[in-house]
Design an enzyme around this catalytic site. Structure first.
Site, PDB file in Angstrom:
ATOM      1  N   GLU A   1       0.822  -1.205   0.000  1.00 24.35           N
ATOM      2  CA  GLU A   1       0.000   0.000   0.000  1.00 24.35           C
ATOM      3  C   GLU A   1       0.859   1.259   0.000  1.00 24.35           C
ATOM      4  O   GLU A   1       0.904   2.012   0.974  1.00 24.35           O
ATOM      5  CB  GLU A   1      -0.990  -0.068   1.164  1.00 24.35           C
ATOM      6  CG  GLU A   1      -1.941  -1.235   0.940  1.00 24.35           C
ATOM      7  CD  GLU A   1      -2.815  -1.570   2.125  1.00 24.35           C
ATOM      8  OE1 GLU A   1      -2.984  -0.717   3.009  1.00 24.35           O
ATOM      9  OE2 GLU A   1      -3.319  -2.718   2.165  1.00 24.35           O
TER      10      GLU A   1
ATOM     11  N   HIS B   1     -16.823 -11.694   5.765  1.00 27.67           N
ATOM     12  CA  HIS B   1     -15.512 -11.074   5.971  1.00 27.67           C
ATOM     13  C   HIS B   1     -14.755 -11.849   7.029  1.00 27.67           C
ATOM     14  O   HIS B   1     -15.294 -12.105   8.109  1.00 27.67           O
ATOM     15  CB  HIS B   1     -15.699  -9.616   6.413  1.00 27.67           C
ATOM     16  CG  HIS B   1     -14.405  -8.877   6.579  1.00 27.67           C
ATOM     17  ND1 HIS B   1     -14.091  -8.165   7.708  1.00 27.67           N
ATOM     18  CD2 HIS B   1     -13.344  -8.758   5.758  1.00 27.67           C
ATOM     19  CE1 HIS B   1     -12.887  -7.620   7.569  1.00 27.67           C
ATOM     20  NE2 HIS B   1     -12.409  -7.969   6.389  1.00 27.67           N
TER      21      HIS B   1
ATOM     22  N   GLU C   1     -11.285 -11.396   8.862  1.00 25.59           N
ATOM     23  CA  GLU C   1     -10.046 -10.640   9.122  1.00 25.59           C
ATOM     24  C   GLU C   1      -9.159 -11.487  10.021  1.00 25.59           C
ATOM     25  O   GLU C   1      -9.547 -11.824  11.139  1.00 25.59           O
ATOM     26  CB  GLU C   1     -10.389  -9.298   9.781  1.00 25.59           C
ATOM     27  CG  GLU C   1      -9.181  -8.491  10.238  1.00 25.59           C
ATOM     28  CD  GLU C   1      -8.177  -8.211   9.116  1.00 25.59           C
ATOM     29  OE1 GLU C   1      -8.537  -7.502   8.181  1.00 25.59           O
ATOM     30  OE2 GLU C   1      -7.032  -8.739   9.186  1.00 25.59           O
TER      31      GLU C   1
ATOM     32  N   HIS D   1      -7.842  -9.186   0.859  1.00 23.91           N
ATOM     33  CA  HIS D   1      -7.182  -7.907   1.190  1.00 23.91           C
ATOM     34  C   HIS D   1      -5.855  -8.237   1.865  1.00 23.91           C
ATOM     35  O   HIS D   1      -5.679  -9.320   2.394  1.00 23.91           O
ATOM     36  CB  HIS D   1      -8.071  -7.052   2.077  1.00 23.91           C
ATOM     37  CG  HIS D   1      -9.119  -6.336   1.273  1.00 23.91           C
ATOM     38  ND1 HIS D   1      -9.335  -4.988   1.362  1.00 23.91           N
ATOM     39  CD2 HIS D   1      -9.979  -6.810   0.333  1.00 23.91           C
ATOM     40  CE1 HIS D   1     -10.298  -4.644   0.517  1.00 23.91           C
ATOM     41  NE2 HIS D   1     -10.711  -5.731  -0.110  1.00 23.91           N
ATOM     42  N   GLU D   2      -4.927  -7.283   1.804  1.00 20.49           N
ATOM     43  CA  GLU D   2      -3.544  -7.555   2.222  1.00 20.49           C
ATOM     44  C   GLU D   2      -3.099  -8.897   1.616  1.00 20.49           C
ATOM     45  O   GLU D   2      -2.677  -9.812   2.310  1.00 20.49           O
ATOM     46  CB  GLU D   2      -3.397  -7.570   3.756  1.00 20.49           C
ATOM     47  CG  GLU D   2      -3.757  -6.269   4.414  1.00 20.49           C
ATOM     48  CD  GLU D   2      -5.262  -6.049   4.547  1.00 20.49           C
ATOM     49  OE1 GLU D   2      -5.738  -4.973   4.152  1.00 20.49           O
ATOM     50  OE2 GLU D   2      -5.964  -6.955   5.006  1.00 20.49           O
TER      51      GLU D   2
ATOM     52  N   GLU E   1      -7.169  -6.689  -2.925  1.00 21.41           N
ATOM     53  CA  GLU E   1      -6.862  -5.274  -2.729  1.00 21.41           C
ATOM     54  C   GLU E   1      -5.439  -5.073  -3.256  1.00 21.41           C
ATOM     55  O   GLU E   1      -5.244  -4.846  -4.437  1.00 21.41           O
ATOM     56  CB  GLU E   1      -7.018  -4.935  -1.257  1.00 21.41           C
ATOM     57  CG  GLU E   1      -6.786  -3.487  -0.952  1.00 21.41           C
ATOM     58  CD  GLU E   1      -6.802  -3.225   0.539  1.00 21.41           C
ATOM     59  OE1 GLU E   1      -7.413  -2.239   0.936  1.00 21.41           O
ATOM     60  OE2 GLU E   1      -6.178  -3.995   1.297  1.00 21.41           O
TER      61      GLU E   1
ATOM     62  N   GLU F   1     -10.099   3.531   0.609  1.00 20.20           N
ATOM     63  CA  GLU F   1     -10.046   3.788   2.061  1.00 20.20           C
ATOM     64  C   GLU F   1      -9.001   4.852   2.405  1.00 20.20           C
ATOM     65  O   GLU F   1      -9.176   5.608   3.360  1.00 20.20           O
ATOM     66  CB  GLU F   1      -9.767   2.489   2.825  1.00 20.20           C
ATOM     67  CG  GLU F   1      -8.437   1.853   2.484  1.00 20.20           C
ATOM     68  CD  GLU F   1      -8.288   0.439   3.067  1.00 20.20           C
ATOM     69  OE1 GLU F   1      -9.297  -0.164   3.458  1.00 20.20           O
ATOM     70  OE2 GLU F   1      -7.151  -0.046   3.121  1.00 20.20           O
TER      71      GLU F   1
HETATM   72  C1  NOJ Z   1      -8.206  -3.216   5.717  1.00 23.09           C
HETATM   73  C2  NOJ Z   1      -9.051  -3.482   4.534  1.00 23.09           C
HETATM   74  O1  NOJ Z   1      -8.527  -2.923   3.368  1.00 23.09           O
HETATM   75  C3  NOJ Z   1     -10.423  -2.939   4.804  1.00 23.09           C
HETATM   76  O2  NOJ Z   1     -11.220  -3.060   3.655  1.00 23.09           O
HETATM   77  C4  NOJ Z   1     -11.000  -3.660   5.973  1.00 23.09           C
HETATM   78  O3  NOJ Z   1     -12.242  -3.111   6.265  1.00 23.09           O
HETATM   79  C5  NOJ Z   1     -10.093  -3.543   7.191  1.00 23.09           C
HETATM   80  N1  NOJ Z   1      -8.774  -3.899   6.858  1.00 23.09           N
HETATM   81  C6  NOJ Z   1     -10.566  -4.426   8.326  1.00 23.09           C
HETATM   82  O4  NOJ Z   1     -10.444  -5.768   7.984  1.00 23.09           O
END
Ligand code: NOJ
Ligand code: CA
Length: 698
Positions: free
Chosen positions: A190, A395, A397, A475-476, A494, A500
């Protein structure tokens, strides 16, 4: 139609010379000169790959187009942690040739069909003395670029490859300008794109895009990154030259594998201009293995989604439980209503599960991917969504605790399947190099997001998800190397600075999208999350974009799953955006990049899959800009209504007029010239509907 012919005689094999073994070190004067050992050309004859051995038996390749060098002699070879390098003392052991001209179908994408036409040249080298190890290098030469990969056969003196690094070079033949982002820094992928002379590049991630002094554009990347470490580009001591830099792992070797495998393809896309690079990037998909999942049409669902998200990014709501918890039953129902009212099929929920209450950044050990919080009524939301013709997007995470996630994968995706969730967004929020890995013996390790272990982790996630008919939006992530061809349920990632960042302090510059199109997006779809029509981020900060540019991004930045990312309240405030947001699809049968310069502007036209409608998006940078585009992509002999969303009078990303947007319609035909004027920080979006269909409203 598939045609694959082995035809060794087809290409001219120039000056096949078996190079002498490494010259004796005390006989420098008589050392043999560099010898060309094989040559291959693209089907149209314009691109040439030349493979050579130098006087010490070191292998190299070079790439030219129309007789003009693009890459000069660039080294090939390997370093190992537990064996001598494969470098000097090589002799030619054989060559083989092949060619292909096939056309294959994408289940979803920018183009419905893709043609793979290339000539193939494989060169085998063997060490002339001592270990007598053999390596192969296979080049696929397309009309718009080259891919090559190594093969390390299993052999007596190379059973296990513990690769410390590659000697692979990319030595540009002339100076140029590079667009690149740095590797190995804490914030992973990023970073903003930098524009520097080639010799000003540090260690770059790929895709790295280069405009050579001659004007030719080149993008260096890789394809089919499987069970290997991702490649970055480290500047070498030669001018304008780079060395493949493999992402480290927690052990000494960057890559450890039993011999008997091929590496990922190193790709060199070549075009006359930036716009041409976009089509040339298809070499990356062509170099990936075909779809392993069969017919996925019943469960992979391209489409737009809204969701409980932007309010957390701006800080109004929280992922964790408490008075400002975002993913409550009532809030999610509100988004379901909004989605249903606007024909948007998906609703993303984040912070719906147990595990967010502590410090989740860099620590996902509390995350439970099948346990909703008590204020998220999963059964009721599943019922409610279904009743409205909408599905939820899940989602997961991980906070970078990848092994903790590995242990739950089956449970997580079974939960998704049982709750009618066809797509799961994953996350690995932790600093670079801080992924938590725990092995079966209990030992703990730290890994990079782009190291071999994580490359394999992401693949495990995607393959396990496929068993449960779930698609993945990582993402990541590790960067995209075209694996969507093999696993079409890997729908997006992503892997860069998305929308964001426009909420936070260090915002994306106006040129960001025009950089992405010709860099990251050459690698594959990006979950950018456009459509922030409020143009407001955290702390009521202004977003440096115009309203029209927010719409243009839906055409310019491709992904099969695309967020309509703002809140229902914001769309109610800017209703003029809604007809376009409802109409724009996420799956296309054709794509044409009409113009562009890296980091300055880009105009993209795409035809909606299964439809006669076309869409156009144009984005610029901080400068106002006006140009004409020829509407040559439209079908001949028919009129279209162009619904135009353009920067309005005085629109400017720096002022309150960033919301100024003019919506108008025009009748146009193929062959017409359309003038597109972009405001500073602006954009333009157009929907072309064949006349007679214009009255069709959603
Ligand atoms: C970073 C991600 O890019 C974002 O989309 C997400 O909401 C947050 N992390 C939390 O997981
Ligand atoms: Ca610029």
């Amino acid at each position: 139609m598939t045609r694959r012919i082995t035809m060794p005689a087809l290409l001219t094999l120039a000056a096949i010379t078996i190079a002498a073994p490494a010259a004796a070190q005390d006989d420098l004067a008589n050392r043999p000169k560099t010898q060309v050992v094989a040559k291959g050309t693209s089907p149209d004859g314009r691109i040439t790959v030349t493979v050579a051995l130098d006087g010490e038996g070191r292998a190299s390749y070079a790439v030219a187009r129309d007789g003009r060098a693009i890459l000069t002699d660039s080294r090939l070879g390997f370093l190992f942690t537990d064996a001598p390098k494969i470098d000097r003392g090589l002799a030619l052991a054989g060559t083989a040739r092949d060619r292909a001209d096939t056309t294959w179908r994408q289940p979803w994408g920018e183009w419905e069909t893709i043609r793979d036409r290339h000539n193939e040249l494989t060169v085998r080298f063997r060490e002339a003395a001592r270990l007598k190890r053999e390596i192969g290098v296979t080049f696929r030469i397309f009309d718009d670029g080259v891919g090559f990969r190594y093969t390390l056969p299993a052999q007596a003196n190379l059973k296990q490859a513990n690769i410390a690094g590659e000697l692979t070079e990319f030595a540009f033949a002339e100076p140029g300008t590079a667009w690149w982002k740095p590797a190995y820094l804490w914030n992973r992928e990023e970073y903003r794109y930098r524009k520097t002379p080639l010799d000003g590049v540090g260690t770059a991630q790929t895709v790295m895009t280069v405009k050579l002094a001659s004007g030719t554009h080149v993008a260096i990347h890789e394809a089919a990154l499987v069970d290997y470490a991702a490649m970055n580009l480290r500047r070498s001591d030669r001018p304008n030259a780079f060395i493949a830099d493999l992402t480290p792992g927690s052990a000494a070797a960057s890559v450890s594998r039993a011999a008997g495998f091929s590496t990922p393809w190193r790709t060199i896309a070549i075009a006359d201009d930036a716009a041409g690079l976009y089509a040339a990037s298809r070499i990356g998909l062509n170099l990936n293995e075909p779809n392993k999942l069969g017919d996925t049409s019943s469960w992979i669902r391209p489409g737009k989604f809204v969701g409980v998200w932007w309010n957390m990014i701006t800080g109004k709501w929280t992922w964790s439980r408490g008075p400002r918890h975002g993913a409550t039953t009532a809030n999610v129902k509100h988004y379901i209503d909004f989605a249903a009212a606007n024909g948007i099929p998906g609703v993303l929920v984040e912070g719906w599960n147990v595990g967010w209450d502590g410090d989740w950044f860099g620590n996902g050990k509390d995350m439970q991917f099948d346990q909703p919080t008590e204020d998220f009524d999963a059964a009721e939301l599943q019922r409610y969504a279904k009743s409205k013709g909408v599905y939820l997007i899940g989602h997961n995470e991980t906070g970078g605790s990848a092994s903790h996630y590995d242990a739950q994968l089956d449970r997580a995706f079974k939960y998704a399947q049982d709750h009618g969730i066809p797509v799961v967004k994953t996350g690995y929020v932790t600093d670079a190099g801080q992924i938590e890995r725990t092995d079966a013996d209990g030992s703990q390790h730290r890994e990079w997001h782009e190291g071999q272990w994580m490359v394999n982790h992401y693949a495990r996630v995607v393959e396990t998800a496929a068993k449960y008919h779930v698609s993945i939006d990582s993402h990541e992530p590790v960067k995209d190397t075209g694996l969507r061809r093999t696993w079409p349920n890997w729908v997006a990632r992503e892997g860069g600075r998305g929308m964001e960042y426009m909420s936070w302090q260090d915002k994306n510059p106006p040129e960001h999208e025009a950089n992405l199109v010709f860099t990251q997006l050459l690698g594959g779809p990006m979950d950018f999350t456009p459509g922030i029509v409020s143009l407001k981020g955290s702390d009521d900060s202004d977003i440096p974009s115009t309203l029209a540019k927010q719409l243009a991004n839906y055409v310019v930045i491709y992904s099969p799953v695309v967020m309509v990312a703002d809140t229902p309240e914001a769309y109610a405030q800017y209703p003029a955006t809604l007809p376009f947001l409802r109409a724009v699809p996420t799956d296309w049968s054709d794509t044409r990049v009409l113009n562009g310069e890296v980091g300055d502007y880009a105009t993209v036209a795409r035809r909606k899959k299964g439809s006669d409608e076309w869409f156009l998006g144009s984005v610029g940078d901080e400068e106002a800009r006006s140009f004409t585009v020829a509407l040559d992509f439209l079908d001949p002999g028919r009129a279209y209504t162009a619904e135009i969303y353009r920067d309005g009078p005085g629109a400017d990303y720096r002022t309150a007029a960033r919301h100024a947007m003019t919506v108008e319609t025009k009748t146009v035909r193929r062959g017409d010239q359309l003038t597109i004027a972009l405001a500073p920080g602006g954009g333009q979006a157009i929907r072309f509907v064949p006349v007679g269909k214009a009255a069709r409203k959603r």
